[in-house]
Design a protein around this motif. Structure first.
Motif, mmCIF file in Angstrom:
data_model
loop_
_atom_site.group_PDB
_atom_site.id
_atom_site.type_symbol
_atom_site.label_atom_id
_atom_site.label_comp_id
_atom_site.label_asym_id
_atom_site.label_seq_id
_atom_site.Cartn_x
_atom_site.Cartn_y
_atom_site.Cartn_z
ATOM 1 N N ASP A 152 0.827 -1.212 0.000
ATOM 2 C CA ASP A 152 0.000 0.000 0.000
ATOM 3 C C ASP A 152 0.860 1.261 0.000
ATOM 4 O OD1 ASP A 152 -2.303 -1.520 0.035
ATOM 5 O OD2 ASP A 152 -2.813 -1.080 2.127
ATOM 6 N N GLU A 186 1.138 3.894 -3.081
ATOM 7 C CA GLU A 186 0.763 5.288 -2.802
ATOM 8 C C GLU A 186 1.872 6.233 -3.260
ATOM 9 O OE1 GLU A 186 -2.402 7.652 -1.528
ATOM 10 O OE2 GLU A 186 -2.348 5.492 -1.341
ATOM 11 N N THR A 235 -1.450 10.901 -7.993
ATOM 12 C CA THR A 235 -2.802 11.130 -7.492
ATOM 13 C C THR A 235 -3.761 11.251 -8.674
ATOM 14 O OG1 THR A 235 -1.917 12.282 -5.569
ATOM 15 C CG2 THR A 235 -4.244 12.630 -6.057
ATOM 16 N N ASN A 293 -5.679 6.224 -10.497
ATOM 17 C CA ASN A 293 -6.484 5.024 -10.266
ATOM 18 C C ASN A 293 -7.960 5.427 -10.257
ATOM 19 O OD1 ASN A 293 -7.867 2.793 -9.315
ATOM 20 N ND2 ASN A 293 -6.405 2.347 -7.684
ATOM 21 N N LEU A 326 -9.843 4.388 -7.042
ATOM 22 C CA LEU A 326 -9.446 5.110 -5.828
ATOM 23 C C LEU A 326 -8.837 6.443 -6.257
ATOM 24 C CD1 LEU A 326 -7.658 2.380 -3.640
ATOM 25 C CD2 LEU A 326 -9.785 3.562 -3.101
ATOM 26 N N GLN A 365 -6.026 7.996 -4.320
ATOM 27 C CA GLN A 365 -4.786 7.242 -4.141
ATOM 28 C C GLN A 365 -3.663 7.922 -4.895
ATOM 29 O OE1 GLN A 365 -4.411 3.432 -6.150
ATOM 30 N NE2 GLN A 365 -3.193 2.619 -4.469
ATOM 31 N N LYS A 376 -2.964 10.145 4.324
ATOM 32 C CA LYS A 376 -3.984 9.527 3.471
ATOM 33 C C LYS A 376 -4.204 8.054 3.830
ATOM 34 C CE LYS A 376 -3.756 10.685 -0.986
ATOM 35 N NZ LYS A 376 -3.190 11.035 -2.298
ATOM 36 N N LEU A 377 -3.095 7.320 4.030
ATOM 37 C CA LEU A 377 -3.229 5.895 4.309
ATOM 38 C C LEU A 377 -3.808 5.620 5.688
ATOM 39 C CD1 LEU A 377 -0.082 4.278 2.663
ATOM 40 C CD2 LEU A 377 -2.461 4.119 1.932
ATOM 41 N N ARG A 426 -7.521 6.047 5.363
ATOM 42 C CA ARG A 426 -8.114 4.966 4.563
ATOM 43 C C ARG A 426 -8.109 3.646 5.335
ATOM 44 N NH1 ARG A 426 -4.940 4.566 -0.318
ATOM 45 N NH2 ARG A 426 -5.732 6.641 -0.739
#
Length: 156
Positions: A47, A51, A56, A59, A62, A65, A94-95, A98
């Motif tokens: 992940d 990322e 950005t 995807n 997402l 992402q 961000k992660l 999420r």
């Protein structure tokens, strides 16, 4: 392990076209011919890598992402440490959000959820035309592992 494992996902590999420099992500086949899956810390590392390597918005499934790492290629960076620390902080923020949502929904375990990223070293002296960033990824379960990732500078 199957995709029914709470924190499993398809194993992805990111490759770069040597002529155009374009990055693309693909799936990996397991020895039995099925799509390979990852879970736990391996999924978390995947992940973080995806990322960092995906722009950005690239995807469609997402759209949030990705990162701005591609915008750094070819730029003269006077203080690479602060730039890459900020990039890793963006990815971490961000992660974490999420992954917390995934855990709440029951789709991720603490072993595959990000707690934090610590930048250990930024080496802008590489002879490979890359800035090497050494960082530690810590999961919500407390496990940690260190990674090194090279970011193209556009120079030689």
């Amino acid at each position: 392990m199957t995709l029914l494992t709470p924190d499993a996902d398809f194993t992805c590999v990111v490759t770069q076209d040597p002529v155009t420099g374009q990055l693309s992500a693909g799936f990996v086949l397991a020895p039995d011919g099925d799509l390979a899956v990852v879970s736990g810390m391996d999924r978390l590392l995947q992940d973080v890598t995806l990322e960092l390597m995906i722009a950005t918005g690239d995807n469609p499934f997402l759209p949030d992402q990705g990162s701005d790492s591609g915008a750094l290629v070819g730029r003269v960076i006077k203080d690479p440490t602060s730039v890459y620390v900020a990039l890793m902080a963006q990815v971490e923020q961000k992660l974490v959000a999420r992954h917390e949502a995934d855990m709440t929904a029951g789709h991720r375990t603490k072993q595959a959820a990000l707690d934090h990223i610590r930048v250990d070293n930024v080496d802008a002296t590489s002879q490979l035309g890359a800035i090497l960033v050494t960082y530690t990824v810590a999961s919500a379960s407390g496990a940690e592992t260190q990674q090194i990732l090279g970011f193209a500078t556009g120079g030689s």
